[in-house]
Scaffold this active site. Structure first.
Site, mmCIF file in Angstrom:
data_model
loop_
_atom_site.group_PDB
_atom_site.id
_atom_site.type_symbol
_atom_site.label_atom_id
_atom_site.label_comp_id
_atom_site.label_asym_id
_atom_site.label_seq_id
_atom_site.Cartn_x
_atom_site.Cartn_y
_atom_site.Cartn_z
ATOM 1 N N ASP A 24 -12.895 -26.405 -90.910
ATOM 2 C CA ASP A 24 -13.951 -25.377 -90.875
ATOM 3 C C ASP A 24 -14.791 -25.262 -92.155
ATOM 4 O O ASP A 24 -15.140 -24.139 -92.570
ATOM 5 C CB ASP A 24 -13.350 -24.004 -90.533
ATOM 6 N N GLU A 72 -14.907 -24.006 -86.290
ATOM 7 C CA GLU A 72 -14.636 -22.840 -85.435
ATOM 8 C C GLU A 72 -15.952 -22.388 -84.806
ATOM 9 O O GLU A 72 -16.954 -22.225 -85.510
ATOM 10 C CB GLU A 72 -14.050 -21.686 -86.261
ATOM 11 N N LYS A 129 -13.221 -25.864 -82.113
ATOM 12 C CA LYS A 129 -12.104 -24.997 -81.702
ATOM 13 C C LYS A 129 -12.577 -23.553 -81.518
ATOM 14 O O LYS A 129 -13.323 -23.030 -82.347
ATOM 15 C CB LYS A 129 -10.963 -25.095 -82.724
ATOM 16 N N LYS A 132 -8.573 -19.743 -84.301
ATOM 17 C CA LYS A 132 -8.299 -19.983 -85.717
ATOM 18 C C LYS A 132 -7.488 -21.266 -85.890
ATOM 19 O O LYS A 132 -7.716 -22.031 -86.820
ATOM 20 C CB LYS A 132 -7.559 -18.780 -86.329
ATOM 21 N N VAL A 157 -10.960 -24.233 -95.050
ATOM 22 C CA VAL A 157 -11.003 -22.774 -95.222
ATOM 23 C C VAL A 157 -10.757 -22.066 -93.893
ATOM 24 O O VAL A 157 -11.025 -22.630 -92.847
ATOM 25 C CB VAL A 157 -12.368 -22.347 -95.800
ATOM 26 N N THR A 158 -10.281 -20.811 -93.972
ATOM 27 C CA THR A 158 -9.756 -20.162 -95.148
ATOM 28 C C THR A 158 -8.232 -20.288 -95.150
ATOM 29 O O THR A 158 -7.613 -20.392 -94.092
ATOM 30 C CB THR A 158 -10.146 -18.654 -95.226
ATOM 31 N N CYS A 162 -7.541 -19.881 -90.884
ATOM 32 C CA CYS A 162 -7.514 -21.100 -90.059
ATOM 33 C C CYS A 162 -6.582 -22.177 -90.605
ATOM 34 O O CYS A 162 -5.995 -22.943 -89.835
ATOM 35 C CB CYS A 162 -8.930 -21.621 -89.873
ATOM 36 N N GLN A 202 11.117 -20.858 -98.942
ATOM 37 C CA GLN A 202 12.296 -21.064 -98.087
ATOM 38 C C GLN A 202 12.531 -22.547 -97.784
ATOM 39 O O GLN A 202 12.804 -22.928 -96.647
ATOM 40 C CB GLN A 202 12.174 -20.282 -96.780
HETATM 41 N N1 TIU Z 1 -11.984 -20.799 -90.496
HETATM 42 C C1 TIU Z 1 -11.512 -19.575 -90.688
HETATM 43 O O1 TIU Z 1 -10.629 -19.336 -91.495
HETATM 44 N N2 TIU Z 1 -12.133 -18.571 -89.964
HETATM 45 C C2 TIU Z 1 -12.201 -17.267 -90.373
HETATM 46 O O2 TIU Z 1 -12.691 -16.412 -89.640
HETATM 47 N N3 TIU Z 1 -11.755 -17.009 -91.633
HETATM 48 C C3 TIU Z 1 -11.866 -15.828 -92.318
HETATM 49 O O3 TIU Z 1 -11.240 -15.734 -93.377
HETATM 50 N N4 TIU Z 1 -12.632 -14.869 -91.857
#
Ligand code: TIU
Length: 226
Positions: A24, A72, A129, A132, A157-158, A162, A202
């Protein structure tokens, strides 16, 4: 086999059965003036990911690693967006609303696409996709199976959204995931720190974590084409 120094212990992988997954890295999340910034987020944290990720992508291409990009987003009529996701948040900032770089998280819009610095090459799969995670509602799992991929080098990210969802989905499906700490980013520094710690805690509950320099140095010169 290649071995990378990582948390919680060394990560071993075979180039032929490993994919670099870039999650993403879309304009709407990463660039100033995009959807992410409109939500009040500081995109500089995500911008910092771009230079190290560019180096990793360049090296991955040199050594012939499978490279898979994800985005996304939703089809223009939003029929693949569950009502719970569609109605979340402030109405003018919802999915499908007009955003600064086109309709928010809608496929085909400028903001939905991957940033120029990390643009996919022809032939590199791009997984669209609706969620997430990268497995839900996509052909990602089938693609990995077709290509005999068992290990994932995870970037993008993030971190806590995701990236985490994808790593958790992958781990449950039996994939070994190495997350490159400087090639994943969060709008929130504390989520970045804790998100990375959660993966390797862990004894590696979801996977392994290491900086990109360790991953790059693990790619032996003998594996680079002359
Ligand atoms: N790709 C992804 O992480 N989508 C999000 O919506 N991330 C946010 O941190 N908002």
């Amino acid at each position: 086999m290649s071995i990378v120094d990582a948390e919680p212990y060394a990560f071993t992988f075979d180039l032929a059965s490993t994919a670099l997954v870039i999650i993403d890295m879309q304009r709407d999340f990463v660039e100033p003036g995009g959807f992410g910034e409109t939500l009040g987020n500081d995109v500089s944290h995500l911008q910092a990911v771009v230079p190290p990720l560019r180096s990793v992508l360049a090296r991955a291409r040199e050594v012939g690693l499978t490279v898979i990009h994800t985005r996304e987003g939703h089809v223009p009529d939003l029929s693949d967006c569950p009502p719970a996701k569609l109605t979340r948040g402030e109405p003018t900032l919802r999915i499908g609303a007009p955003g600064p770089k086109g309709r928010i998280l809608v496929r085909g819009e400028y903001g939905h696409d991957i940033i120029d610095e990390l643009a996919p090459l022809p032939g590199e799969p791009v997984i669209d996709k609706p969620g997430k995670g990268s497995f839900h509602g996509t052909s990602f799992g089938a693609l990995l199976e077709e290509r005999g991929i068992t290990s994932l080098i995870v970037t993008g990210v993030t971190t806590e959204v995701c990236v985490h969802t994808t790593v958790r989905e992958a781990n449950d499906r039996g994939y070994e995931c190495l997350v490159l700490s400087d090639c994943v980013g969060s709008y929130f520094p504390e989520f970045q720190r804790v998100g990375l710690a959660m993966i390797a805690a862990q004894g590696g509950i979801f996977g392994w974590v290491t900086p990109s320099c360790a991953f790059l140095s693990s790619l032996a010169p003998s594996e680079v084409p002359a």
